[in-house]
Design a protein around this motif. Structure first.
Motif, short mmCIF file in Angstrom:
data_model
loop_
_atom_site.label_atom_id
_atom_site.label_comp_id
_atom_site.label_asym_id
_atom_site.label_seq_id
_atom_site.Cartn_x
_atom_site.Cartn_y
_atom_site.Cartn_z
N ASN A 14 43.57 40.38 59.57
CA ASN A 14 44.26 40.98 60.16
C ASN A 14 45.04 41.82 58.82
N LEU A 15 44.44 42.80 58.21
CA LEU A 15 45.25 43.33 56.83
C LEU A 15 45.60 44.80 57.37
N PRO A 16 46.86 45.35 58.03
CA PRO A 16 47.34 46.60 58.51
C PRO A 16 46.58 47.89 57.11
N SER A 17 47.43 46.90 55.86
CA SER A 17 47.25 48.70 54.78
C SER A 17 46.93 47.79 53.45
N PHE A 18 46.12 47.60 53.30
CA PHE A 18 46.56 47.16 51.28
C PHE A 18 45.24 48.48 50.04
N ARG A 19 45.76 48.67 48.85
CA ARG A 19 45.45 49.84 48.72
C ARG A 19 45.29 49.27 47.22
N LEU A 20 44.58 49.14 46.48
CA LEU A 20 44.30 49.23 44.95
C LEU A 20 43.99 50.40 44.69
N LEU A 21 45.04 51.12 43.04
CA LEU A 21 45.13 51.73 41.94
C LEU A 21 43.03 51.78 41.54
N ALA A 22 42.88 52.85 41.05
CA ALA A 22 42.00 53.03 39.91
C ALA A 22 42.16 51.81 38.21
N GLY A 23 41.84 51.09 38.14
CA GLY A 23 41.58 49.97 36.93
C GLY A 23 42.87 49.54 36.77
N GLU A 24 44.06 48.77 38.32
CA GLU A 24 44.50 48.57 38.61
C GLU A 24 44.06 46.64 38.26
N HIS A 25 44.95 46.03 38.44
CA HIS A 25 44.88 43.95 38.43
C HIS A 25 45.95 44.23 38.92
N ARG A 26 45.28 43.12 40.38
CA ARG A 26 46.13 42.67 41.35
C ARG A 26 45.73 40.91 41.63
N ALA A 27 46.17 40.65 41.77
CA ALA A 27 46.46 38.94 41.98
C ALA A 27 46.44 38.54 43.42
N LEU A 28 45.84 38.37 44.23
CA LEU A 28 46.16 37.29 45.73
C LEU A 28 46.10 36.18 45.70
N SER A 29 47.01 35.87 46.24
CA SER A 29 47.25 34.23 45.72
C SER A 29 47.02 33.72 47.55
N GLY A 30 46.49 32.54 47.83
CA GLY A 30 46.54 32.18 49.11
C GLY A 30 46.05 30.50 48.98
N GLU A 31 46.17 29.50 49.57
CA GLU A 31 45.65 28.52 49.74
C GLU A 31 44.02 28.12 50.59
N ARG A 55 27.37 39.55 33.98
CA ARG A 55 26.33 40.17 34.80
C ARG A 55 27.73 40.60 35.91
N ALA A 56 28.37 40.87 36.81
CA ALA A 56 29.63 41.70 37.47
C ALA A 56 30.15 42.68 36.67
N LEU A 57 29.93 42.78 35.46
CA LEU A 57 30.23 43.99 35.10
C LEU A 57 28.89 45.34 34.23
N ALA A 58 27.87 45.03 34.30
CA ALA A 58 26.16 45.26 34.12
C ALA A 58 26.45 46.68 34.87
N ASN A 59 26.86 46.05 35.77
CA ASN A 59 26.50 47.89 36.97
C ASN A 59 27.34 48.76 36.25
N ARG A 60 28.86 48.69 35.39
CA ARG A 60 29.65 49.92 35.22
C ARG A 60 30.21 50.23 36.32
N PRO A 61 31.15 48.45 37.65
CA PRO A 61 31.45 49.05 38.02
C PRO A 61 32.94 49.70 38.10
N GLN A 62 33.68 49.99 39.50
CA GLN A 62 34.84 50.30 39.10
C GLN A 62 35.96 49.74 39.87
N LEU A 63 35.05 48.54 40.19
CA LEU A 63 35.64 47.43 41.20
C LEU A 63 35.34 45.82 40.55
N VAL A 64 36.12 45.57 40.01
CA VAL A 64 35.57 43.88 40.35
C VAL A 64 36.05 43.28 41.35
#
Lengths: 403, 228
Positions: free
Chosen positions: B29-46, B158-167
């Motif tokens: 249940n995620l009210p809002s979440f944004r990620l900018l182009a080129g941004e690196h972000r980590a989510l922690s949680g068990e 493999r994850a980068l093979a298709n020149r992704p905008q988001l990994v």
């Protein structure tokens, strides 16, 4: 390209089940093609193997037995005719040629047939002699104990011009039943691809007068091969009327091709059973494609889900599984063509050795195209159920992520 | 200078699964979440808190019960499944905890699969990517012939093979030892930076999250128990 690689890698990964399934499809294809083509070719070859004659006159009995005995040199003679019967036949209108035959002896299992040199005058529609003697040989002298040997018999018996042999009494080889007379081989026939290749041809009188034969029946003959005038199509009907309807002592088997066709009609049940067996094998093989792929879907769920996660459409996954099933079937069908060739070669060898009739395993038949295509279609259809299972794979669940 | 545009925007996203009792159990249940182009972000949680479900929703592998996921400007919820597949094939790279390499394919072929459904296969690029992750000498090797660390490197390529905008990286070091984990994590971050791709990594391991500028607690973002 990607699809083919996916299929290729999957087939390699499941090599054992691929080989087993393709093997059963190979068997089905080979059986189906062989039964189908053997039926067509054998019917055609036997119908054509009339030795250039239109009918056979023999003792009262089965027309089929008469034809098998006089034309195919199989079966025993239904009985004898008197020499007068032969003379009377030659005087019938519309009879172009009548050649008497006498059978009842063999040389090491190969049939001796006593006849007249006129047998070798028979030519086909193009005027080419049907039975020609190989260079270095000649036709037998009807007054001497000489023989002209069919090509297959000569090869099997190892006979060549100048060799001598002593016939054995009866149609079945019995070493204790050897006649005292000695015959000289004076000619070998060129291969004619007909039952004549399996026969040792000797003068009629030579066979009739062998020691041990009943002197009272020395003038008797086993059958008469009859060639009718081309311009007298009614002659056959007249002879049929004369011998089969008005008379009750002789049988006129005419036309030979029709009698042979009746034989194949009688054997139709066997061909239908064999065809049914071939289709059953094909269905069982297709079922093994289905179960093999269907069961493997469980272990391949993760791989399919990975492909979906990488952006593959559901229909791509479906196509890959159907293509895999079709490829297994194509491998089976392709190998089935080779199996058919092997089976057909074997069958042709057996038929030639038993009857002298030659079949060509390399003859093209439409079934060689639509038969394997049908097998491939059957295999691809069998792939639909596992493909549907793959299509419906829950990607997140298959990747082990639900929470 | 123009500020970077968001590559990912999540709004009012909800997802429940039915439990053994037949009742729906809210997971995301995620009210809002944004990620900018080129941004690196980590989510922690068990483990089991719904991080993976969130990534699957972002990748379009799961359909949300409600809410919106905009990936590269496209609202996935309005797209047909085939269009979502296409967006995923062209926009996303995915690194899994269990690597998920196809065992019947060589390293090079596994990387080729990463581009097969998007931009199309490019063997030279696939080989270059494997070279980049230090496996240029293992192109024709099978996954079973590699160590776990090497397998995850192939998965990164493999994850980068298709020149992704988001990994999306889902516990990418979870099956690796410490040394390999640090190396692979650095590799993921470096290669994403070089490719200009945004990175969203989820992990339960605080040590793995240490290098990130932005680390968010998934618990603080996600409120499955709250009904909206």
């Amino acid at each position: 390209m990607t699809l083919w690689r996916l299929v290729h890698r999957s087939l390699r990964q499941h090599a054992l089940s691929t080989v087993v399934t393709a093997g059963s499809l190979m068997l089905a294809t080979g059986l189906l093609l062989t039964v189908w083509i053997l039926r067509n070719q054998a019917a055609q070859a036997f119908t054509d193997a009339d030795a250039g004659f239109d009918g056979v006159l023999g003792a009262r009995g089965s027309k089929l037995q008469l034809v098998l005995n006089a034309v195919f040199h199989l079966e025993s003679s239904p009985g004898n005719l008197r020499w007068d019967d032969y003379v009377q036949l030659t005087n019938q209108p519309g009879v172009a040629l009548a050649v008497p035959l006498a059978v009842g002896d063999n040389y090491r299992g190969f049939r001796l047939v006593g006849t007249l040199p006129s047998l070798f005058e028979i030519s086909d529609e193009m005027g080419v002699a049907r039975l020609t003697v190989q260079p270095g040989g000649r036709h037998f002298d009807p007054e001497r104990r000489e023989a002209v040997v069919g090509s297959f018999a000569a090869r099997r018996l190892g006979l060549k011009v100048g060799d001598t042999f002593q016939p054995y009494h009866g149609l079945v080889f019995d070493p204790k039943a050897r006649h005292a007379e000695t015959f000289v081989v004076v000619g070998l026939l060129e291969p004619s691809n007909t039952p004549a290749d399996r026969v040792l041809w000797i003068p009629l009188a030579g066979l009739q007068n062998l020691t041990g034969h009943d002197p009272a029946a020395a003038q008797d003959i086993s059958a008469v091969l009859v060639r009718l005038d081309d311009g007298s199509p009614g002659a056959g009907f007249l002879l049929d009327l004369l011998y089969n309807r008005q008379g009750n002592r002789l049988t006129f088997a005419w036309p030979i091709a029709q009698v042979v066709t009746e034989l194949f009609d009688r054997l139709g049940w066997l061909e239908r059973v064999l065809t049914l067996v071939a289709w059953l094998v094909a269905v069982v093989a297709a079922a093994s494609v289905l179960t093999g792929l269907y069961n493997s879907m469980n272990e391949r769920r993760r791989d399919l889900a990975v492909l979906r996660a990488l952006g593959a459409h559901r229909r791509t996954v479906l196509a890959a599984v159907v293509l895999e099933a079709g490829t297994i079937a194509a491998l089976g069908a392709g190998a089935g063509l080779l199996a058919h060739l092997a089976l057909m070669t074997l069958a042709a060898m057996i038929i030639q050795s038993q009857t002298g009739v030659v079949l060509d395993p390399w003859t093209l038949d439409p079934v060689l195209f639509w038969g394997p295509a049908l097998i491939v279609l059957l295999g691809a259809l069998a792939g639909l159920a596992p493909a549907w299972k793959a299509y419906r794979t829950d990607v997140a669940e298959a990747l082990g992520h639900t929470a | 200078m123009k500020p970077p545009s968001p590559i990912l925007e999540v709004t009012g996203l909800r997802k429940s699964f039915r439990g053994p009792d037949g009742q729906p159990h809210p997971v995301v249940n995620l009210p809002s979440f944004r990620l900018l182009a080129g941004e690196h972000r980590a989510l922690s949680g068990e483990s089991g808190c719904g991080k993976t479900t969130l990534l699957n929703l972002i990748a379009g592998l799961l359909r949300p019960d409600a809410g919106e996921v905009r990936l590269a400007g496209q609202d996935l919820s309005t797209l047909s499944e085939a269009r979502r597949d296409r967006v995923r094939a062209r926009t996303l790279g995915y690194v899994f905890q269990s690597f998920h390499l196809l065992p019947g394919h060589t390293c090079l072929e596994n990387v080729l699969l990463g581009m097969a459904f998007g931009p199309g296969e490019d063997r030279a690029r696939a080989a270059a990517l494997l070279e980049r992750v230090g496996l240029g000498h293992r192109l024709a090797h099978w996954p079973r012939q590699l160590s776990t660390g090497q397998q995850q490197r192939v998965a990164v390529a493999r994850a980068l093979a298709n020149r992704p905008q988001l990994v999306l990286a889902d516990e990418p070091t979870g099956n690796l030892d410490r040394v390999n984990a640090r190396e692979v994590l650095a590799l993921i971050r470096d290669t994403c930076r070089e490719a200009g791709a945004a990175l969203l990594l989820v992990s339960h391991d605080p040590e793995m999250l240490a290098g990130f500028d932005t680390v968010q607690s998934f618990h603080e973002l996600n409120r499955p128990e709250v009904r909206t």
